[in-house]
Design a protein around this motif. Sequence first.
Motif, PDB file in Angstrom:
ATOM      1  N   ASN A 285       0.830  -1.204   0.000  1.00 52.52           N
ATOM      2  CA  ASN A 285       0.000   0.000   0.000  1.00 52.52           C
ATOM      3  C   ASN A 285       0.870   1.261   0.000  1.00 52.52           C
ATOM      4  O   ASN A 285       0.578   2.224  -0.712  1.00 52.52           O
ATOM      5  CB  ASN A 285      -0.913  -0.022   1.234  1.00 52.52           C
TER       6      ASN A 285
ATOM      7  N   ASP B  76       1.985   1.744  -3.417  1.00 50.27           N
ATOM      8  CA  ASP B  76       0.934   2.307  -4.263  1.00 50.27           C
ATOM      9  C   ASP B  76       0.798   3.815  -4.042  1.00 50.27           C
ATOM     10  O   ASP B  76       0.644   4.581  -4.996  1.00 50.27           O
ATOM     11  CB  ASP B  76      -0.397   1.595  -3.967  1.00 50.27           C
ATOM     12  N   VAL B  77       0.877   4.259  -2.771  1.00 53.58           N
ATOM     13  CA  VAL B  77       0.778   5.702  -2.502  1.00 53.58           C
ATOM     14  C   VAL B  77       1.967   6.415  -3.134  1.00 53.58           C
ATOM     15  O   VAL B  77       1.821   7.487  -3.739  1.00 53.58           O
ATOM     16  CB  VAL B  77       0.714   5.977  -0.979  1.00 53.58           C
TER      17      VAL B  77
ATOM     18  N   ASN C  32       1.293   6.298  -7.107  1.00 56.91           N
ATOM     19  CA  ASN C  32       0.122   6.997  -7.636  1.00 56.91           C
ATOM     20  C   ASN C  32      -0.269   8.252  -6.876  1.00 56.91           C
ATOM     21  O   ASN C  32      -1.156   8.988  -7.306  1.00 56.91           O
ATOM     22  CB  ASN C  32      -1.073   6.037  -7.663  1.00 56.91           C
TER      23      ASN C  32
ATOM     24  N   ARG D  11      -1.706  10.441  -3.416  1.00 57.22           N
ATOM     25  CA  ARG D  11      -3.016  10.375  -2.765  1.00 57.22           C
ATOM     26  C   ARG D  11      -3.327  11.762  -2.199  1.00 57.22           C
ATOM     27  O   ARG D  11      -2.430  12.411  -1.635  1.00 57.22           O
ATOM     28  CB  ARG D  11      -2.976   9.374  -1.606  1.00 57.22           C
TER      29      ARG D  11
ATOM     30  N   GLN E  62       1.750  12.113  -7.552  1.00 60.95           N
ATOM     31  CA  GLN E  62       2.403  10.875  -7.985  1.00 60.95           C
ATOM     32  C   GLN E  62       3.912  11.042  -7.950  1.00 60.95           C
ATOM     33  O   GLN E  62       4.429  12.033  -8.426  1.00 60.95           O
ATOM     34  CB  GLN E  62       2.034  10.571  -9.427  1.00 60.95           C
TER      35      GLN E  62
END
Length: 222
Positions: A166, A169-170, A173, A175, A180
């Motif tokens: 996770n 992913d942060v 991409n 948040r 990004q």
Amino acid sequence: MRYFFLIYALVIVFVISTFGFRGDKFKKPPIRIFPDMDEMDFVKGQKPSEFFSDGMGSREPVAGTVAMGHTVGVTAESELNGFANKETYLHTGNFNGTNYGKGFPEELELDRLENVTALVTRGQEVYGFKCAACHGASGNGEGTIKANGFVSAISNLRDSKLVEGNIYDVVVNGRGNMGQQGRDLPLYDRWAVVAYVKMLQASAKADYSNPKIKEIFDAGSK
Ligand code: HEC
């Protein structure tokens, strides 16, 4: 005044006899007060040159050069240093697009200690130039961006409950107010910074009253 004209005429004769008329051709090289780069070594195509120790004028292509119109085979290393966008855990941080994974992808071969050290060391560098301005050097969210009032609330990474996949992913991409970061970081650097965030968390929870642990952290923070 008479003398002035006489001297003036002599100077003219002297200058012309020394330097000649404009456009005249000389056998001797011209006097150049500022030679600039009129003369310099250069390589003629396909000719030898004494400049390089091997005597060749033309140079070999740099190792790893790929001719235009050709592609290179993907190795494990080139994949890690690249920006490919595949479906595997290494690339996404999750499985089947749903569950974020715990732990690091096997491609990083973290069963070997030197790979762990290299990953975290690189992670510290990446964190320094990519994250610390916002999240603070220690991860507490109190970086210079908040101090200057650009963003009011920035996550404290030391308390974050997110699993590795996770965090990955942060990082990739973004948040909320965090943009990004993935487009600037090859796969290896992304996972490196995830590893470093995990290190920051471990250091926040470490029991410093335990002399053994204190010794390790004191050694590491030098
Ligand atoms: C422009 C400032 C900025 C930069 C640069 C930045 N972040 Fe963030 N980050 C934020 C903000 C703001 C949030 C809160 C986002 C939200 O949830 O709305 C956040 C959230 C996070 C979270 C989620 C924490 C949680 O528990 O919810 C992680 C993990 C994270 N950042 C890691 C990183 C890493 C690693 C880097 C460097 C590669 C980085 N960030 C770079 C501003 C930034």
